[in-house]
Design an enzyme around this catalytic site. Structure first.
Site, mmCIF file in Angstrom:
data_model
loop_
_atom_site.group_PDB
_atom_site.id
_atom_site.type_symbol
_atom_site.label_atom_id
_atom_site.label_comp_id
_atom_site.label_asym_id
_atom_site.label_seq_id
_atom_site.Cartn_x
_atom_site.Cartn_y
_atom_site.Cartn_z
ATOM 1 N N ASP A 1 23.266 60.163 66.512
ATOM 2 C CA ASP A 1 22.377 58.720 67.303
ATOM 3 C C ASP A 1 21.602 59.400 68.000
ATOM 4 O O ASP A 1 21.802 60.601 68.969
ATOM 5 C CB ASP A 1 23.020 58.030 68.080
ATOM 6 C CG ASP A 1 23.717 57.454 67.258
ATOM 7 O OD1 ASP A 1 23.922 57.118 66.084
ATOM 8 O OD2 ASP A 1 24.761 56.455 67.841
ATOM 9 N N LYS A 2 20.204 58.113 68.560
ATOM 10 C CA LYS A 2 18.824 59.586 68.874
ATOM 11 C C LYS A 2 19.103 59.933 70.642
ATOM 12 O O LYS A 2 18.672 61.536 70.235
ATOM 13 C CB LYS A 2 18.079 58.770 69.082
ATOM 14 C CG LYS A 2 16.360 58.474 69.986
ATOM 15 C CD LYS A 2 15.654 57.493 70.300
ATOM 16 C CE LYS A 2 14.500 58.377 71.252
ATOM 17 N NZ LYS A 2 13.451 57.380 71.053
#
Length: 293
Positions: free
Chosen positions: A136-137
């Site tokens: 994820d970011k």
């Protein structure tokens, strides 16, 4: 990019089509098609060959994989890039927080793909972006990027067969049990394009193993291993058992101690897709999680 592979045909492939050998070595349909369209892509005893040619024991096969085109629609951008390991077939990268792994709406030129496009442009080399394991970011840590279509095919297959071991470190709210396994199925949350939830009826199988490393001041440091790779799996599973990750904007937006989910891809281990050599990597826990602890 040009990568050459050499093989001596063993006895068990005597009098079999060349195609059968390529499939046994993990060459996907896409890679074989690419090789067939490449001049001298497949050489049998030094002669440009067809996939229906018959092999004999001790024949020598040369595979020349040539890729001269870079990924389209990925804008090179000079961004932080921490390459932990690189060879002719793959990269292992330690990704920082705040960096998506690929472009999407609202993330056009700030991703890992953009950083790698810049890196290889500066080296004067074509590069097609193929990220194997997603983060994820705002999750930091280790991930694998394939450097050509053959290693990508092998690594994707290894990932699907759970032959890439991933260990994460997370900070979770409360005193997490000493160890355990979470097997709650995960589905997309109703009405959301990004949020996930535990859903016994609609969810896909998800399995997370966890072990508490320490507990202090209302928070636990937890080691987690994934058997499956569902979107937001650790974040959803930890919330499900009552121990969400602080700083998680979707599942526990408590920013009093950290401004992103306290999750780090700490270890990666796998066999090299080409050489079979055991590979193992660790990425130090990032500064914001150190400060938290």
């Amino acid at each position: 990019m040009k990568r050459i592979f050499y093989y001596t045909i063993p006895l068990k492939f005597n009098n079999t089509p060349l195609l059968d050998f390529l499939k046994a070595e993990g060459y996907s349909h896409q890679v074989i098609t690419h090789l067939k369209r490449t001049m001298n892509g497949i050489l049998l005893n030094g002669i440009w060959a067809h996939t229906w040619d018959i092999l004999h024991t001790n024949d020598y096969l040369t595979i020349q994989l040539v890729e001269n085109v870079s990924s389209e629609n990925i804008v090179p951008a000079d961004l932080p890039l921490n390459i932990i390991y690189e060879d002719e077939d793959l990269l292992v990268i330690n990704k920082p927080a705040g960096m998506p792994i690929h472009p999407s709406q609202g993330n056009y030129d700030n991703t890992l793909a953009n950083a790698l496009a810049w890196h290889y442009l500066s080296l004067g080399e074509p590069f097609t972006y193929r990220c194997i394991n997603r983060l994820d970011k705002d999750t930091t840590g280790l991930l694998i990027v394939a450097k050509h279509m053959y290693s990508a095919s092998l690594l994707y297959h290894m990932s699907a067969e759970r032959k890439i071991s991933r260990t994460y470190l997370a900070i979770a709210e409360g005193e997490v049990p000493e160890e355990g396994t979470i097997t709650a199925p995960i589905a997309r949350a109703e009405g959301s394009t990004i949020e996930r939830c535990v859903d016994e009826e609609r969810g896909e199988t998800a399995c997370t193993h966890f072990k508490r490393i320490s507990y202090k001041d209302g928070y636990s440091l937890v080691s987690l291993k994934l058997e499956t790779g569902r979107t937001h799996q650790i974040r959803v599973h930890m919330k499900y058992i009552g121990h969400p990750l602080p700083g998680d904007f979707l599942y526990h937006p408590d920013y009093s101690r950290i401004h992103r989910q306290a999750l780090h891809s700490f270890k990666l281990s796998f066999q090299h897709p080409i050489t079979g050599e055991p590979m193992a990597f660790q990425a130090p826990i990032p500064d914001d999680m150190k400060v938290f602890l």
